[in-house]
Structure formats: structure tokens, C-alpha cells
Design a protein around this motif. Structure first.
Motif, PDB file in Angstrom:
ATOM      1  N   ASP A   1       0.802  -1.218   0.000  1.00 41.28           N
ATOM      2  CA  ASP A   1       0.000   0.000   0.000  1.00 41.28           C
ATOM      3  C   ASP A   1       0.834   1.268   0.000  1.00 41.28           C
ATOM      4  OD1 ASP A   1      -0.826  -0.142   3.576  1.00 41.28           O
ATOM      5  OD2 ASP A   1       1.017  -0.496   2.455  1.00 41.28           O
TER       6      ASP A   1
ATOM      7  N   ILE B   1     -21.598  -4.063   4.884  1.00 36.72           N
ATOM      8  CA  ILE B   1     -21.290  -4.511   6.240  1.00 36.72           C
ATOM      9  C   ILE B   1     -22.590  -4.697   6.991  1.00 36.72           C
ATOM     10  CG2 ILE B   1     -20.065  -3.947   8.360  1.00 36.72           C
ATOM     11  CD1 ILE B   1     -18.317  -4.391   5.953  1.00 36.72           C
TER      12      ILE B   1
ATOM     13  N   LYS C   1      -4.096   7.918   5.572  1.00 31.62           N
ATOM     14  CA  LYS C   1      -3.259   6.734   5.742  1.00 31.62           C
ATOM     15  C   LYS C   1      -3.830   5.587   4.925  1.00 31.62           C
ATOM     16  CE  LYS C   1      -0.005   6.988   9.029  1.00 31.62           C
ATOM     17  NZ  LYS C   1       1.123   6.151   9.238  1.00 31.62           N
TER      18      LYS C   1
ATOM     19  N   THR D   1      -5.843  -2.662  -7.392  1.00 31.66           N
ATOM     20  CA  THR D   1      -6.913  -3.082  -6.470  1.00 31.66           C
ATOM     21  C   THR D   1      -7.233  -1.982  -5.475  1.00 31.66           C
ATOM     22  OG1 THR D   1      -6.149  -5.341  -6.639  1.00 31.66           O
ATOM     23  CG2 THR D   1      -7.610  -4.839  -4.809  1.00 31.66           C
ATOM     24  N   LEU D   2      -6.188  -1.334  -4.943  1.00 34.55           N
ATOM     25  CA  LEU D   2      -6.435  -0.274  -3.960  1.00 34.55           C
ATOM     26  C   LEU D   2      -7.200   0.889  -4.586  1.00 34.55           C
ATOM     27  CD1 LEU D   2      -3.073  -0.242  -2.001  1.00 34.55           C
ATOM     28  CD2 LEU D   2      -5.308  -0.855  -1.123  1.00 34.55           C
TER      29      LEU D   2
ATOM     30  N   GLU E   1     -12.877   3.442   6.506  1.00 35.22           N
ATOM     31  CA  GLU E   1     -12.417   3.318   5.126  1.00 35.22           C
ATOM     32  C   GLU E   1     -13.271   2.256   4.454  1.00 35.22           C
ATOM     33  OE1 GLU E   1     -10.257   4.755   3.202  1.00 35.22           O
ATOM     34  OE2 GLU E   1      -9.001   5.963   4.499  1.00 35.22           O
TER      35      GLU E   1
ATOM     36  N   PRO F   1      -5.764   2.661   3.462  1.00 38.92           N
ATOM     37  CA  PRO F   1      -7.100   2.204   3.860  1.00 38.92           C
ATOM     38  C   PRO F   1      -7.120   0.807   4.433  1.00 38.92           C
ATOM     39  CG  PRO F   1      -6.882   2.206   1.474  1.00 38.92           C
ATOM     40  CD  PRO F   1      -5.676   2.877   2.013  1.00 38.92           C
ATOM     41  N   ILE F   2      -6.093  -0.026   4.171  1.00 42.21           N
ATOM     42  CA  ILE F   2      -6.164  -1.372   4.729  1.00 42.21           C
ATOM     43  C   ILE F   2      -5.807  -1.398   6.209  1.00 42.21           C
ATOM     44  CG2 ILE F   2      -5.778  -2.529   2.539  1.00 42.21           C
ATOM     45  CD1 ILE F   2      -2.957  -3.148   3.441  1.00 42.21           C
ATOM     46  N   LEU F   3      -5.449  -0.241   6.748  1.00 44.96           N
ATOM     47  CA  LEU F   3      -5.190  -0.208   8.180  1.00 44.96           C
ATOM     48  C   LEU F   3      -6.439   0.127   8.977  1.00 44.96           C
ATOM     49  CD1 LEU F   3      -1.857   1.837   8.190  1.00 44.96           C
ATOM     50  CD2 LEU F   3      -2.115  -0.609   8.484  1.00 44.96           C
ATOM     51  N   ARG F   4      -7.453   0.645   8.322  1.00 49.39           N
ATOM     52  CA  ARG F   4      -8.633   1.083   9.057  1.00 49.39           C
ATOM     53  C   ARG F   4      -9.771   0.101   8.899  1.00 49.39           C
ATOM     54  NH1 ARG F   4      -7.413   3.881  12.654  1.00 49.39           N
ATOM     55  NH2 ARG F   4      -9.541   4.599  12.786  1.00 49.39           N
ATOM     56  N   ASN F   5     -10.781   0.234   9.781  1.00 50.74           N
ATOM     57  CA  ASN F   5     -11.926  -0.683   9.670  1.00 50.74           C
ATOM     58  C   ASN F   5     -12.857  -0.251   8.541  1.00 50.74           C
ATOM     59  OD1 ASN F   5     -13.639   1.397  10.634  1.00 50.74           O
ATOM     60  ND2 ASN F   5     -13.072   0.884  12.718  1.00 50.74           N
ATOM     61  N   PHE F   6     -13.893  -1.019   8.299  1.00 47.74           N
ATOM     62  CA  PHE F   6     -14.774  -0.767   7.161  1.00 47.74           C
ATOM     63  C   PHE F   6     -15.633   0.463   7.330  1.00 47.74           C
ATOM     64  CE2 PHE F   6     -13.785  -4.025   4.332  1.00 47.74           C
ATOM     65  CZ  PHE F   6     -13.631  -5.226   4.989  1.00 47.74           C
ATOM     66  N   PHE F   7     -15.755   0.993   8.560  1.00 43.40           N
ATOM     67  CA  PHE F   7     -16.576   2.195   8.727  1.00 43.40           C
ATOM     68  C   PHE F   7     -15.790   3.426   8.337  1.00 43.40           C
ATOM     69  CE2 PHE F   7     -19.687  -0.362  10.504  1.00 43.40           C
ATOM     70  CZ  PHE F   7     -19.145  -1.150  11.498  1.00 43.40           C
TER      71      PHE F   7
ATOM     72  N   ARG G   1     -18.646  -3.717  -0.705  1.00 44.66           N
ATOM     73  CA  ARG G   1     -18.778  -4.607   0.440  1.00 44.66           C
ATOM     74  C   ARG G   1     -19.852  -4.050   1.364  1.00 44.66           C
ATOM     75  NH1 ARG G   1     -15.628  -8.573   3.152  1.00 44.66           N
ATOM     76  NH2 ARG G   1     -13.887  -8.172   1.784  1.00 44.66           N
TER      77      ARG G   1
ATOM     78  N   PHE H   1     -10.785   1.151  -2.989  1.00 43.40           N
ATOM     79  CA  PHE H   1     -10.772   2.186  -1.954  1.00 43.40           C
ATOM     80  C   PHE H   1     -10.514   3.583  -2.489  1.00 43.40           C
ATOM     81  CE2 PHE H   1     -10.956  -0.808   1.441  1.00 43.40           C
ATOM     82  CZ  PHE H   1     -10.205  -1.894   1.050  1.00 43.40           C
TER      83      PHE H   1
END
Lengths: 566, 147, 285
Positions: free
Chosen positions: C216, C277, C260, C244-245, C270, C262-268, C275, C249
Motif C-alpha cells: 500500500d 457490512i 493513511k 486493487t487499492l 475506510e 485504507p487497509i489499516l482502518r476498519n470498514f466504517f 462490500r 478504496f
């Protein structure tokens, strides 16, 4: 580490019917870390526990691997038993070769034996290479901050004070009582709201342990469970306190349906709260009233049911009929939600008193008749299929409770999350009233729309959770586990490797990592707050350098296990 | 150590979280379901614990496939820890696909194996999938990493 | 390419000289054409020296700037003549707390069509362009040199990847030249992860670990494959993940200074496109 003692449990032939333990013993001789291995018939009887504990202590073995049943079988009780006999829990590792091997591979004894040997090898590697995390113990301060003095906050305050702790109760209004001050009677027993509040208000004003601060606003919150520092202002004055726990009971707001059903345009179309005020004054006499339910609720933007509007309408409908037996009252609804036998009874009483119930469909909404003043409500009755016109000189719109816009501001300050609607978010459903921050609890309508009765129940429940924290006096960080028993460990940073990139700070679900500047040369190092860390491992997985580790499951142990898996 | 290895089926290494994954495995065990002996489980506190580097190491050390078992989105004991885990693992699958190793080598099983029969199904289905794939040997330039 | 008296070069020289004269920076990092027509990176600290500044060939300064600032006195500020990818690398280093934001200034230059085609670059210009014309980039996935590795028949692609990766002599050139690879000590030197003494480098361990660590943060500067002495197309490892990113995202490394990965944050915080939820309740089915 060459001193691992291995116990192989036959489980009274449940295991060695399939797995050849003696062959495994031979193979274990080749593992340099294994000091000795013993085959036993069982490990879970009391006599076994004492004998094995004595052997371990006498042999001076530093680590023990127990190959037996799963933790959910009897494995946990074996470890607990040994711990009670004085063996260090950290030194024991349990391998499942019954549920996880013997019982599922009964058709393949060769494969099962080989697998069991691999699993034990992996366990030996893990237990030999694992380290102990640090722990920290703090004194819990015996004071509680309660934000909000509605029924939830008041009930919590009174309970906490009763059990001997100091309470600081804040409210943004000038007087305590929350929305209950504006209600005439509360359901289901038609209690006068003022009388209901009276004993709580009495305690607030007279109990020396409770300090009430009106017109308050929280400014900053720092710290962690057991030791928060909160700055707030009350009536213009700045204050600060250091509570050990915080309860949020800030309630919710009534949704004002501007743009719906000619609210604000035509006269005598009011909300439920406005009706409460009218009924409080006792002067009015209403002739034809129509209640419209689900106004602005159970729609795509707000798909939830606000739980209190049906009982409230029925209560007020009966009140109108009580004051004027000639009155004709209708409740126009999509569904009547009255859970429980007491509320069901309430519903029947209303019908017997002549309140009419007309059901409409969400795709054919009722229409208001009359321009300056309301005249009638036209509704398509979805049960009979006919359109009816109900005379009305008063239309009451039941709107849902919606979150305070201030919630997000408070949530950011405290490190909490809000759900998709804006209510404070509870952590995983098996921990009611708890949030992702230890020591901060939510109750009442701040959490989800509830009646004043329910709010009182939740307030007392939150108080009990707070007391269970405060009552400990001293707590170790490892006891703040989300799971039964102690925490697995704590994430630990190796300062020689950390580059300060901030991945761990971003990924932690509990905001446990912060970056600290260690030199003027713009160098940062991550620091873990052990009170918040739950050892979920996200930080370990995103640390590119391997600087962040959970010592009980460090990377050397993991890679060694992987190498020995097959 | 290359002994008389009795593991003929494709070898699967499973990282299972203590909550959903291991409970499913335990359920299968209690029912004495019959499963092939081709998998090994490494229990972890949460599926978020699993580093992609560990998965790479597993594929380089003799496993033909790796399963990461965790809880479904919204059901993680550690608040939202599994959200980041899912994103990370799915991005890793993109890399596996780009290098032609194949995204099938990693199975992301979040919330699909928390009961005994579900666990059993996951293992059986994945074994079938792995049998169809070409061997992973060419990617590992030496066998010295095994043991 | 000889661009000694091009308007772009003159503009850059002017900006650099002004920055030094107005004391907004203490040094300017760029390429200098020295005695004997030798071109090398240089810290220009006097505005007269800037007459020898050149802009070609492609040279990436982000990592060098980071190291210079680290050994300089506190308060030393550097201006960097940088291309698009270089600026993105600097942004990523700032985000990861390796360069203090107020100690660096960029003089951004846009790349020409030929350079963009040579690098297969989607974005051959910095966000802050000081000189040069913004050119349309190229989509690397339209080029056969990339497609043959990333798209299509699996067994053919396996053969191609193995053929190139087998050439690796584990010189660590890729890791050394990558502006994002800043860890010391590096995991690739740890015997636990990457077995020592194995040449060609353990394909699975060395290359996949390195590739995913950059997943990332890679800015597609191409320094890795430019540095590789045996010509492995290392940038191809990253392109699929970058794509993919962007698709899932709307994220591209090096563009946003605040956001930062987006794969570090939760789905809410980022969201991922496509998808849904569910509330925990609906997932019980």
C-alpha cells in the motif's frame, strides 16, 4: 531452552486407541529441547493434578507441554488445577491431540500418529521460544463521572453513591431530570413523572457524595480506566476531576418532522413532546385527536423502530379520553409494538376505552386535510382496504428519538465510536453497556432509544459495572481482558527496530498505540498503552520490521512452528 | 526431515482464531467426524494476528495451502480487529494471483467454520481445490527451509 | 536527452536560486553536471552553483533527501527537484514520519511523453508542478510487457515469473534503492524469514515478503527494477495491488498527505466499494 517436560495423556485409551504414543515418545527423544516425556493414563483427576504438579516442581523443568484434550474439553481445568498447585501458568502449553487428532482421524492411525507428533513438536517450539509480556498495576481512583442527569444518569449516580463512591454528575441543562421533566405521566403505570423523579432528585441534592454540575460542557478527557483526567466547565467555571470510570447517559433528541405532514405549516399538528406539555398543564380539553405513528421512522434513512412511541401514544390517547370521555381518539399506525405482557395489557385497555386503531401501509401514507387549521386525516386502512377520513382538531406526530449531534464530538474526545445512526457504539454484544474504551460505559437513550423505566435499569447496570471496577482497588492491565481469564499478553515494541512509521497507531482497534518523539531529530517510536491493549495482534501483523511483537507468540516461535508442522 | 511421511493429501496449515475457528474444530472433534489427517492448526488469539509473512513462510515450508479462520465481520471479540485483517489478506491474494502462485493457496474463512460440520466442509472442500492445483515446488528454490 | 537551455530547466534554476536567496531553504538537492560531463546528485548551497543544474537522466531523490536531513543540523531545510513519482515517495515518507514536513520543499517537474512511455507511468507529473507540461500517462496494463506477467494463462505466467526470478543474485539493490524501504534492520536480512546463503534468493520468501510490505505504499517509481542488475521486472509485482487499492478504496499512494493506507482502518472509516457490512445480527443466519 532445553528443559521441556512433555506429558502425553492416554485419556483412558481415548487417545492411544488411535495415536501411538510410544512411537511419539521415541521420536521426541530426537528433539533436543525435550528433557523428558511421560505417558499417563489421565491428567484431569484431582490426584493426577497434585502428582503432576509435584513432579514438575521437583524436576525443575522450565517449561511443560501437555498433550491431551482440547481447552474446551478438560484442558483448561487441567491448567487451572496445575496453576493452583503452584505451577507457573505461563510455563505450560496445552496441545490438543484428542478432539483435534485422535477423535477425527480414527480411520487413519498412521496419519494421526504422525500429526500428533508434529503438533507436539510445534508445541515444544512455541513453549521454548515464548517470552513473558510486561504487566502494569494501577490504583483505581474511587470516583465516577456521569455525563447526563436524565433518568439513566440519575439512577446510576444514586446507585454508585449508595455503594460508597464519589459521583460527579454533569448535565448541560440548568436542572437535572432530562426529558422526563417534560413528560406528564410515564407508562405503563401512568406514574406522575415529577413524583417518579423526586426520590432521585432528592438524593442528588442531599447526598454529600454526589456533586451535581449544571450547564456543563466537557472540554478534554485524557487517561485510561482507573485514572481519567477530565476538564469541564459548569456555569462558566472551569473545573477538573480525576474519575476512575465514566458513564455516558446523555440521552437522545426528539426528531422534529419539518416537511412531513404539514408540521409547522398547519396549526394543531404537533409532536408527542408538545402534547406532553399540553397534558401537563391540565387545561386543555381535546375532542378529536389523531395520532400518526412512525413519522420519520422505519424509513430508508432511519430504518429503526424507536420503541417508545407506540406505548407513549397509547398512554396519551387514554389520558385524553380520561379527561374528556366524549373524545374520539384514533391511532394511525404501521404496526403496534408493545412487547411484554404489561404493555400488551395496556394496549387492550386502550382498545376497551374506545381508542381506534387504523393500520396504514408504508407506501400509502396518510394525508392531512385542512390548510390553516387541521380538519381531518385521510388514511387508507390496509386491513379493510377502504379509505377513511378521521375528523381531527389535533394531530399528534410520533417521531423517533435520534442521536444528539454532540455525540460525535464527545465520542472523538473519549476515543469511542458511534454506530451508523449516531448512537454510541457498544462493543461486541456479549459485553452490554461497555465500549471499546475500558472504563467508559454507556446507558439509556444515548445507547439506543428506551423508556424511562428501561433507562433506570440500564443506569443501575452501568453503575454495577463501574463498581466492579472501582471495588478492586488495584488492577493489573492483564485483567482487562475481553475474553474469559487473563489477557493473552501485551504488544511490546522493540525500540531498536521501530521506525516510527505509525502503522500500529492507525490499525489498533483500541487506540492503544501512540508515537512518542524521542529525539529532536524527528525520530518517533511507538509506545503501547497496556491498559488498552488487548493483544489482538493487528499491530504485529502490520509492523513491517517485526519491531512490534506479542512476546507469548513472537515471530521466532511462529516460524519454528511452521517449519515443524509437516 | 523427510521420513516416511504418511501425509499424501495436500498439506494445509490453518491459523485459527480461538473463538470461531477453534470452536468449529472442537465441534468436529466432539462429534468424532472423520477428517483427513492433512492439516495442522496453529491457534492464534485473533485472525488479525496472522502476518502475511507467516503465510508466505508456510507456503515455503511445505504447506500446499493456508487457511486463515476468523470470525465474521461484526463479530470479532476485539472490536473491529478482523476488518483490517480481511482487507490485508484479500490484498495478499491479489499478489498471489499476480505472481501466478494462485489466490487459491490462501483460503480466507471468516465466519464460515464456527460449527463442527462447517469446519469439516471447509477442510474437505479446500482439500479438493488444492488437489487441482499444480505443485508449489518450483517456487521454493531449496528444500533446506524444511527443517 | 540534452536539455541544457530548455525553458523548463531555466524555470527550475530560477525557482531554486530564489529559494536559496530568500533563505527559504539551506540547500537544493538536484543533479549537477560536473567536470568531464559527469552527472551526479549534488546539494547546491550557493545560488551561483545552480548554473550547473541539469534535469536528466531520471534520478530519484526521496531516500537521499531523508538521509541528508537525518544527518544535518536541526533546522536545515532542503528543496528537492523532483518528478511525479519522487514527490509521491516524499509524501509517503512524510506520512510515515521519516521526513519532517516543514524541512522539505519540492520543486516539481513534469516528465515528457517519452519518459512516461519508458516507465509505463500512469501519472508522470507531481501534484505541485513548478515547471514542465502535464502529460497524459499510460496505463501499464495495456502494455504487453506487463500483461504477459499479470494477465492470462496461469501456467505460462508461472514459467515467465520463474524464469526471471531465478536470475536473482540477492544483491538487495531493489531494497536499497526503493524510497519506501527504510527499515533498519530489514526483515529480509533475518535468517528466520529469508534463509541465509541461498542463491538465487528464495523466491517465495524474499520476493513475496518484499513485495507485500510495499503493497500500500509503493509509488511505482520503478527504482527497484532500474537498480536490478539482472533485469527482473520488479515493478510488475506491485501493479496489481495498486490497481486493487484504486478500485476498491479510491486510494493511490503518495497523493494525499493526510490519508493513511485504507487497509489499516476498519470498514466504517475506510469503506470498501461493493462490500456491505451487515449489523452483527444479520450475520447470525
Amino acid at each position: 531452552m532445553t528443559d521441556v517436560r512433555v506429558y502425553l495423556c492416554r485419556c483412558f485409551s481415548e487417545v492411544d486407541r488411535t495415536v501411538d504414543l510410544e512411537r511419539i515418545q521415541e521420536r521426541l527423544l530426537q528433539n533436543a529441547s525435550v528433557a523428558s516425556s511421560t505417558i499417563v493414563d489421565s491428567l484431569c483427576l484431582d490426584s493426577d493434578i497434585q502428582r503432576v504438579a509435584a513432579e514438575i516442581k521437583e524436576s525443575g523443568a522450565e517449561r511443560v507441554v501437555i498433550a491431551a484434550c482440547s481447552t474446551m474439553g478438560r484442558g483448561d481445568s487441567v491448567i487451572e488445577g496445575l496453576a493452583e498447585e503452584g505451577v507457573d501458568r505461563f510455563a505450560i502449553h496445552l496441545i490438543d491431540i484428542r478432539e483435534g487428532c485422535a477423535w477425527i482421524h480414527q480411520d487413519e492411525p498412521e496419519g494421526a500418529t504422525f500429526k500428533a507428533w508434529n503438533l507436539i513438536d510445534m508445541g515444544v517450539s512455541l513453549v521454548a521460544k515464548k517470552d513473558r509480556s510486561d504487566d502494569v498495576t494501577i490504583r483505581v481512583r474511587p470516583e465516577v463521572l456521569i455525563i447526563g442527569a436524565g433518568p439513566a444518569g440519575l439512577a446510576a449516580a444514586v446507585m454508585v453513591a449508595k455503594l460508597g463512591y464519589t459521583v460527579h454528575c454533569l448535565d448541560r441543562a440548568a436542572h437535572p431530570g432530562g426529558m422526563l421533566r417534560f413528560i406528564s405521566r410515564s407508562y405503563p403505570n401512568d406514574e406522575d413523572a415529577v413524583l417518579k423523579l423526586a426520590p432521585y432528585l432528592d438524593e442528588i441534592h442531599n447526598n454529600a457524595r454526589i456533586a451535581f454540575y449544571p450547564q456543563a460542557r466537557v472540554e478534554t478527557v485524557t487517561g485510561f480506566a482507573g485514572n481519567f483526567t477530565v476538564r469541564f466547565s459548569s456555569g462558566g467555571q472551569e473545573r477538573w476531576i480525576r474519575p476512575g470510570a465514566i458513564i455516558i447517559a446523555t440521552g437522545a433528541m426528539v426528531y422534529l418532522p419539518h416537511g412531513l405532514y404539514r408540521y409547522g405549516e398547519t396549526q394543531n399538528i404537533i409532536t408527542q413532546m408538545e402534547l406532553e406539555r399540553r397534558l401537563q398543564s391540565e387545561s386543555d380539553s381535546i375532542q378529536n385527536a389523531v395520532f400518526v405513528q412512525c413519522v420519520g421512522a422505519r424509513i430508508p434513512e432511519r430504518p429503526y423502530c424507536s420503541t417508545i412511541c407506540c406505548p407513549a401514544s397509547i398512554k396519551n390517547a387514554m389520558r385524553i379520553v380520561e379527561k374528556n370521555p366524549d373524545a374520539r381518539v384514533s391511532i394511525v399506525h404501521r404496526d403496534i409494538m408493545m412487547p411484554g405482557s404489561i404493555l400488551e395489557d395496556y394496549y387492550r385497555r386502550a382498545m376497551l376505552q374506545g381508542v381506534q386503531f387504523v393500520r396504514y401501509r408504508d407506501d400509502m401514507l396518510p394525508a392531512i386535510k385542512g390548510y390553516e387549521q387541521v380538519r381531518a386525516v385521510e388514511v387508507h386502512d390496509s386491513i379493510t382496504g377502504t379509505t377513511r377520513v378521521l375528523d381531527a382538531d389535533l394531530v399528534v406526530l410520533s417521531t423517533p428519538l435520534v442521536p444528539n449531534p454532540d455525540n460525535r464530538y464527545l465520542a472523538d474526545m473519549l476515543g469511542l465510536q458511534c454506530d451508523r445512526y449516531g448512537f454510541f457504539r457498544e462493543i461486541y454484544p456479549l459485553h452490554p453497556l461497555e465500549t471499546r474504551m475500558e472504563g467508559i460505559f454507556i446507558c439509556g437513550s444515548a445507547r439506543w432509544p428506551v423508556s424511562s423505566d428501561q433507562a433506570i435499569v440500564q443506569g443501575e447496570a452501568a453503575a454495577m459495572k463501574v463498581i466492579s471496577l472501582l471495588g478492586k482497588g488495584e488492577v493489573a492491565a492483564s485483567s482487562f481482558s475481553r475474553v474469559p481469564g487473563q489477557k493473552f499478553g501485551h504488544a511490546t515494541v522493540n525500540p531498536d527496530r521501530c521506525t516510527g512509521c505509525g502503522n500500529c497507531v492507525a490499525v489498533c482497534p483500541f487506540d492503544a498505540c501512540t508515537l512518542q518523539e524521542i529525539e529532536e531529530k524527528y525520530t518517533y517510536i511507538s509506545r503501547v498503552n497496556k491498559m488498552r491493549c488487548k493483544a489482538c495482534g493487528n499491530c504485529v501483523a502490520v509492523c513491517l520490521n517485526g519491531a512490534m511483537q506479542v512476546p507469548e507468540h513472537n515471530y521466532r516461535a511462529v516460524v519454528e512452528m511452521i517449519k515443524r508442522a509437516f | 526431515m523427510v521420513e516416511e511421511t504418511t501425509v499424501r493429501e495436500p498439506k494445509i496449515l490453518i491459523f485459527a482464531c480461538r473463538w470461531c475457528g477453534l470452536i468449529g474444530a472442537d465441534g468436529a472433534g466432539k462429534k468424532r467426524m472423520s477428517l483427513p489427517a492433512n492439516f495442522r492448526i496453529i491457534p492464534v488469539e485473533c485472525a488479525a494476528f496472522v502476518e502475511t509473512d507467516a503465510i508466505i513462510r508456510a507456503l515455503a515450508s511445505g504447506s500446499d495451502g493456508v487457511i486463515v479462520m476468523g470470525c465474521h465481520v461484526g463479530g470479532c471479540r476485539f472490536n473491529d480487529a478482523n476488518h483490517a485483517a480481511i482487507k490485508r489478506l484479500e490484498l495478499f491474494q491479489v499478489l498471489l494471483e499476480a505472481t501466478a502462485i494462485g489466490k487459491e493457496r490462501l483460503l480466507i474463512s471468516f465466519g464460515t467454520a464456527h460449527e463442527g460440520h462447517q469446519f469439516s466442509d471447509v477442510i474437505q472442500n479446500y482439500t479438493t481445490v488444492l488437489r487441482e492445483l499444480p505443485p508449489i515446488d518450483p517456487w521454493i528454490s531449496t528444500l533446506s527451509v524444511r527443517r | 536527452m540534452r536539455e541544457e537551455r530548455s525553458p523548463m530547466l531555466e524555470e527550475v534554476k530560477r525557482l531554486a536560486k530564489t529559494a536559496l536567496q530568500e533563505q527559504r531553504v539551506e540547500g537544493v538537492l538536484g543533479l549537477k553536471k560536473d567536470v568531464g560531463n559527469v552527472i551526479q546528485p549534488h546539494i547546491f548551497e550557493r545560488s551561483d552553483d545552480l548554473d550547473a543544474l541539469v534535469l536528466e537522466p531520471k534520478w530519484l531523490f526521496a531516500k537521499l533527501a531523508m538521509k541528508i536531513l537525518r544527518v544535518s543540523d536541526t533546522g536545515y531545510r532542503l528543496a528537492v527537484v523532483c518528478r511525479g513519482c519522487d514527490e509521491r515517495a516524499i509524501v509517503e515518507l512524510v506520512k510515515r514520519n521519516q521526513i519532517a514536513e516543514n524541512s522539505i520543499m519540492t520543486i516539481g517537474i513534469a516528465c515528457g511523453d517519452a519518459q512516461a512511455a519508458a516507465c509505463l507511468c500512469e501519472r508522470p507529473y507531481p501534484e505541485n508542478i513548478a515547471a514542465g507540461e502535464k502529460k497524459q500517462g499510460v496505463d501499464p496494463f495495456n502494455d504487453e510487457r506487463v500483461r504477459q506477467f499479470l494477465v492470462g494463462d496461469t501456467s505460462e505466467r508461472v514459467a515467465r515469473w520463474l524464469r526471471v526470478l531465478r536470475r536473482c543474485i540477492k544483491c538487495y539493490g531493489c531494497r536499497n534503492s526503493c524510497p519506501i524501504c527504510i527499515c533498519e534492520p530489514c526483515k529480509l536480512e533475518d535468517d528466520t524469514w529469508v534463509p541465509k546463503g541461498v542463491i538465487p534468493a528464495e523466491m517465495m520468501c524474499f520476493h513475496l515478503i518484499r513485495a507485500f510490505h510495499l503493497s500500500d505504499t509503493c509509488v511505482a517509481c520503478g527504482a527497484c527494477q532500474d537498480a536490478c542488475p539482472v533485469g527482473i521486472p520488479l515493478l510488475n509485482l506491485q501493479l496489481s495491488m495498486r490497481r486493487t487499492l484504486t478500485e476498491k478504496f479510491c486510494y493511490e499512494a503518495g497523493i494525499d498527505r493526510e490519508r493513511k493506507s485504507p487497509i489499516l482502518r476498519n470498514f466504517f472509516d475506510e469503506e470498501e466499494k461493493g462490500r456491505d457490512i451487515p449489523d452483527w445480527v444479520s450475520s447470525l443466519e
